[in-house]
Design a protein around this motif. Structure first.
Motif, PDB file in Angstrom:
ATOM      1  N   CYS A  32       7.008  15.764 -11.378  1.00 39.21           N
ATOM      2  CA  CYS A  32       8.197  15.141 -10.781  1.00 39.21           C
ATOM      3  C   CYS A  32       7.887  14.588  -9.391  1.00 39.21           C
ATOM      4  O   CYS A  32       8.335  13.496  -9.032  1.00 39.21           O
ATOM      5  CB  CYS A  32       9.335  16.148 -10.710  1.00 39.21           C
ATOM      6  N   LEU A  33       7.101  15.340  -8.607  1.00 33.67           N
ATOM      7  CA  LEU A  33       6.712  14.838  -7.290  1.00 33.67           C
ATOM      8  C   LEU A  33       5.848  13.588  -7.400  1.00 33.67           C
ATOM      9  O   LEU A  33       5.997  12.648  -6.606  1.00 33.67           O
ATOM     10  CB  LEU A  33       5.956  15.920  -6.523  1.00 33.67           C
ATOM     11  N   GLU A  34       4.963  13.558  -8.368  1.00 31.50           N
ATOM     12  CA  GLU A  34       4.121  12.377  -8.541  1.00 31.50           C
ATOM     13  C   GLU A  34       4.926  11.167  -8.998  1.00 31.50           C
ATOM     14  O   GLU A  34       4.647  10.044  -8.592  1.00 31.50           O
ATOM     15  CB  GLU A  34       2.997  12.667  -9.534  1.00 31.50           C
ATOM     16  N   SER A  35       5.930  11.367  -9.831  1.00 30.73           N
ATOM     17  CA  SER A  35       6.750  10.231 -10.242  1.00 30.73           C
ATOM     18  C   SER A  35       7.611   9.729  -9.080  1.00 30.73           C
ATOM     19  O   SER A  35       7.856   8.522  -8.974  1.00 30.73           O
ATOM     20  CB  SER A  35       7.608  10.591 -11.446  1.00 30.73           C
ATOM     21  N   MET A  36       8.031  10.632  -8.201  1.00 35.07           N
ATOM     22  CA  MET A  36       8.751  10.192  -7.003  1.00 35.07           C
ATOM     23  C   MET A  36       7.839   9.357  -6.103  1.00 35.07           C
ATOM     24  O   MET A  36       8.249   8.314  -5.582  1.00 35.07           O
ATOM     25  CB  MET A  36       9.284  11.401  -6.231  1.00 35.07           C
ATOM     26  N   MET A  37       6.602   9.808  -5.943  1.00 36.01           N
ATOM     27  CA  MET A  37       5.658   9.060  -5.118  1.00 36.01           C
ATOM     28  C   MET A  37       5.319   7.712  -5.751  1.00 36.01           C
ATOM     29  O   MET A  37       5.143   6.722  -5.042  1.00 36.01           O
ATOM     30  CB  MET A  37       4.384   9.868  -4.910  1.00 36.01           C
ATOM     31  N   LEU A  38       5.229   7.675  -7.078  1.00 33.55           N
ATOM     32  CA  LEU A  38       4.929   6.414  -7.758  1.00 33.55           C
ATOM     33  C   LEU A  38       6.062   5.406  -7.591  1.00 33.55           C
ATOM     34  O   LEU A  38       5.819   4.220  -7.333  1.00 33.55           O
ATOM     35  CB  LEU A  38       4.667   6.667  -9.235  1.00 33.55           C
ATOM     36  N   SER A  39       7.296   5.864  -7.693  1.00 38.36           N
ATOM     37  CA  SER A  39       8.416   4.938  -7.502  1.00 38.36           C
ATOM     38  C   SER A  39       8.490   4.457  -6.057  1.00 38.36           C
ATOM     39  O   SER A  39       8.786   3.284  -5.805  1.00 38.36           O
ATOM     40  CB  SER A  39       9.727   5.592  -7.928  1.00 38.36           C
ATOM     41  N   MET A  40       8.181   5.337  -5.097  1.00 30.96           N
ATOM     42  CA  MET A  40       8.154   4.901  -3.693  1.00 30.96           C
ATOM     43  C   MET A  40       7.008   3.923  -3.432  1.00 30.96           C
ATOM     44  O   MET A  40       7.154   2.965  -2.670  1.00 30.96           O
ATOM     45  CB  MET A  40       8.031   6.114  -2.771  1.00 30.96           C
ATOM     46  N   TYR A  41       5.862   4.140  -4.086  1.00 31.51           N
ATOM     47  CA  TYR A  41       4.729   3.238  -3.915  1.00 31.51           C
ATOM     48  C   TYR A  41       5.046   1.842  -4.456  1.00 31.51           C
ATOM     49  O   TYR A  41       4.747   0.834  -3.812  1.00 31.51           O
ATOM     50  CB  TYR A  41       3.495   3.802  -4.617  1.00 31.51           C
ATOM     51  N   ILE A  42       5.647   1.786  -5.631  1.00 29.76           N
ATOM     52  CA  ILE A  42       5.986   0.479  -6.208  1.00 29.76           C
ATOM     53  C   ILE A  42       7.037  -0.227  -5.365  1.00 29.76           C
ATOM     54  O   ILE A  42       6.964  -1.437  -5.132  1.00 29.76           O
ATOM     55  CB  ILE A  42       6.439   0.646  -7.671  1.00 29.76           C
ATOM     56  N   ALA A  43       8.013   0.521  -4.869  1.00 30.65           N
ATOM     57  CA  ALA A  43       9.037  -0.079  -4.017  1.00 30.65           C
ATOM     58  C   ALA A  43       8.431  -0.594  -2.710  1.00 30.65           C
ATOM     59  O   ALA A  43       8.775  -1.688  -2.240  1.00 30.65           O
ATOM     60  CB  ALA A  43      10.133   0.937  -3.731  1.00 30.65           C
ATOM     61  N   LEU A  44       7.515   0.174  -2.114  1.00 29.46           N
ATOM     62  CA  LEU A  44       6.870  -0.281  -0.888  1.00 29.46           C
ATOM     63  C   LEU A  44       5.911  -1.443  -1.124  1.00 29.46           C
ATOM     64  O   LEU A  44       5.651  -2.223  -0.215  1.00 29.46           O
ATOM     65  CB  LEU A  44       6.107   0.875  -0.232  1.00 29.46           C
ATOM     66  N   SER A  45       5.390  -1.574  -2.330  1.00 29.94           N
ATOM     67  CA  SER A  45       4.511  -2.701  -2.638  1.00 29.94           C
ATOM     68  C   SER A  45       5.291  -3.993  -2.823  1.00 29.94           C
ATOM     69  O   SER A  45       4.805  -5.071  -2.483  1.00 29.94           O
ATOM     70  CB  SER A  45       3.712  -2.414  -3.902  1.00 29.94           C
ATOM     71  N   ILE A  46       6.480  -3.903  -3.376  1.00 31.97           N
ATOM     72  CA  ILE A  46       7.267  -5.105  -3.638  1.00 31.97           C
ATOM     73  C   ILE A  46       8.098  -5.529  -2.423  1.00 31.97           C
ATOM     74  O   ILE A  46       8.373  -6.708  -2.237  1.00 31.97           O
ATOM     75  CB  ILE A  46       8.147  -4.875  -4.888  1.00 31.97           C
ATOM     76  N   TRP A  47       8.433  -4.592  -1.555  1.00 28.45           N
ATOM     77  CA  TRP A  47       9.306  -4.895  -0.414  1.00 28.45           C
ATOM     78  C   TRP A  47       8.738  -5.945   0.536  1.00 28.45           C
ATOM     79  O   TRP A  47       9.453  -6.871   0.918  1.00 28.45           O
ATOM     80  CB  TRP A  47       9.638  -3.602   0.328  1.00 28.45           C
ATOM     81  N   PRO A  48       7.446  -5.897   0.959  1.00 30.71           N
ATOM     82  CA  PRO A  48       6.944  -6.970   1.838  1.00 30.71           C
ATOM     83  C   PRO A  48       6.890  -8.330   1.160  1.00 30.71           C
ATOM     84  O   PRO A  48       7.039  -9.349   1.827  1.00 30.71           O
ATOM     85  CB  PRO A  48       5.529  -6.515   2.205  1.00 30.71           C
ATOM     86  N   VAL A  49       6.694  -8.349  -0.145  1.00 28.30           N
ATOM     87  CA  VAL A  49       6.650  -9.625  -0.861  1.00 28.30           C
ATOM     88  C   VAL A  49       8.029 -10.268  -0.863  1.00 28.30           C
ATOM     89  O   VAL A  49       8.172 -11.480  -0.680  1.00 28.30           O
ATOM     90  CB  VAL A  49       6.128  -9.406  -2.299  1.00 28.30           C
ATOM     91  N   GLN A  50       9.069  -9.467  -1.047  1.00 21.03           N
ATOM     92  CA  GLN A  50      10.426 -10.010  -1.064  1.00 21.03           C
ATOM     93  C   GLN A  50      10.878 -10.461   0.312  1.00 21.03           C
ATOM     94  O   GLN A  50      11.626 -11.421   0.443  1.00 21.03           O
ATOM     95  CB  GLN A  50      11.397  -8.967  -1.604  1.00 21.03           C
ATOM     96  N   ASN A  51      10.432  -9.783   1.362  1.00 26.18           N
ATOM     97  CA  ASN A  51      10.876 -10.117   2.718  1.00 26.18           C
ATOM     98  C   ASN A  51       9.900 -11.009   3.472  1.00 26.18           C
ATOM     99  O   ASN A  51      10.150 -11.327   4.637  1.00 26.18           O
ATOM    100  CB  ASN A  51      11.088  -8.832   3.528  1.00 26.18           C
ATOM    101  N   GLN A  52       8.800 -11.399   2.858  1.00 22.31           N
ATOM    102  CA  GLN A  52       7.756 -12.202   3.489  1.00 22.31           C
ATOM    103  C   GLN A  52       7.307 -11.584   4.815  1.00 22.31           C
ATOM    104  O   GLN A  52       7.174 -12.250   5.837  1.00 22.31           O
ATOM    105  CB  GLN A  52       8.198 -13.654   3.720  1.00 22.31           C
ATOM    106  N   ALA A  53       7.064 -10.262   4.809  1.00 21.67           N
ATOM    107  CA  ALA A  53       6.637  -9.542   6.008  1.00 21.67           C
ATOM    108  C   ALA A  53       5.191  -9.069   5.809  1.00 21.67           C
ATOM    109  O   ALA A  53       4.955  -8.067   5.153  1.00 21.67           O
ATOM    110  CB  ALA A  53       7.548  -8.356   6.266  1.00 21.67           C
ATOM    111  N   PRO A  54       4.216  -9.780   6.369  1.00 18.59           N
ATOM    112  CA  PRO A  54       2.823  -9.380   6.154  1.00 18.59           C
ATOM    113  C   PRO A  54       2.420  -8.148   6.966  1.00 18.59           C
ATOM    114  O   PRO A  54       1.382  -7.556   6.711  1.00 18.59           O
ATOM    115  CB  PRO A  54       2.029 -10.604   6.604  1.00 18.59           C
ATOM    116  N   SER A  55       3.201  -7.766   7.939  1.00 17.56           N
ATOM    117  CA  SER A  55       2.822  -6.636   8.787  1.00 17.56           C
ATOM    118  C   SER A  55       2.964  -5.292   8.074  1.00 17.56           C
ATOM    119  O   SER A  55       2.361  -4.313   8.485  1.00 17.56           O
ATOM    120  CB  SER A  55       3.660  -6.629  10.068  1.00 17.56           C
ATOM    121  N   PHE A  56       3.745  -5.212   7.014  1.00 17.40           N
ATOM    122  CA  PHE A  56       3.926  -3.967   6.285  1.00 17.40           C
ATOM    123  C   PHE A  56       3.052  -3.883   5.036  1.00 17.40           C
ATOM    124  O   PHE A  56       3.299  -3.075   4.159  1.00 17.40           O
ATOM    125  CB  PHE A  56       5.393  -3.802   5.877  1.00 17.40           C
ATOM    126  N   ALA A  57       2.023  -4.720   4.950  1.00 18.33           N
ATOM    127  CA  ALA A  57       1.175  -4.729   3.757  1.00 18.33           C
ATOM    128  C   ALA A  57       0.275  -3.507   3.683  1.00 18.33           C
ATOM    129  O   ALA A  57      -0.195  -3.148   2.610  1.00 18.33           O
ATOM    130  CB  ALA A  57       0.336  -6.005   3.732  1.00 18.33           C
TER     131      ALA A  57
END
Length: 98
Positions: A32-57
């Motif tokens: 369960c902890l690993e699935s929480m981390m995986l969902s946070m990782y995917i969300a953090l990977s897509i967030w800079p692409v949607q906001n065009q923010a290269p500093s959070f890559a």
């Protein structure tokens, strides 16, 4: 709210509920902890692409490294508790007995 945001929020929430309600085995808590981390990782990977923010890559890479450290520590605890207590049941692990 887009469909991708809803899927990330629901995956994180379902993992948190699984961690809260299915606490019989240590391996299920670690999954369960690993699935929480995986969902946070995917969300953090897509967030800079949607906001065009290269500093959070760099943030998803740091999250992935912390997740790998957490997984290694969790598996080491699983092996140690199985060797000392004979099973991975969480009700066998009591801090007052140590």
């Amino acid at each position: 709210m887009t469909l991708s945001h809803l899927s990330f929020y629901s995956a994180f929430t379902l993992s948190g509920l699984g961690l809260a309600f299915h606490r019989t085995h240590l391996i299920s808590a670690l999954l369960c902890l690993e699935s929480m981390m995986l969902s946070m990782y995917i969300a953090l990977s897509i967030w800079p692409v949607q906001n065009q923010a290269p500093s959070f890559a760099l943030m998803p890479v740091l999250m992935l490294s912390f997740s790998a450290c957490e997984a290694g520590t969790g598996l080491a605890m699983l092996v140690a508790s199985t060797r000392t207590h004979g099973s991975d049941h969480l009700h066998n692990l009591n801090l007052l007995q140590c």
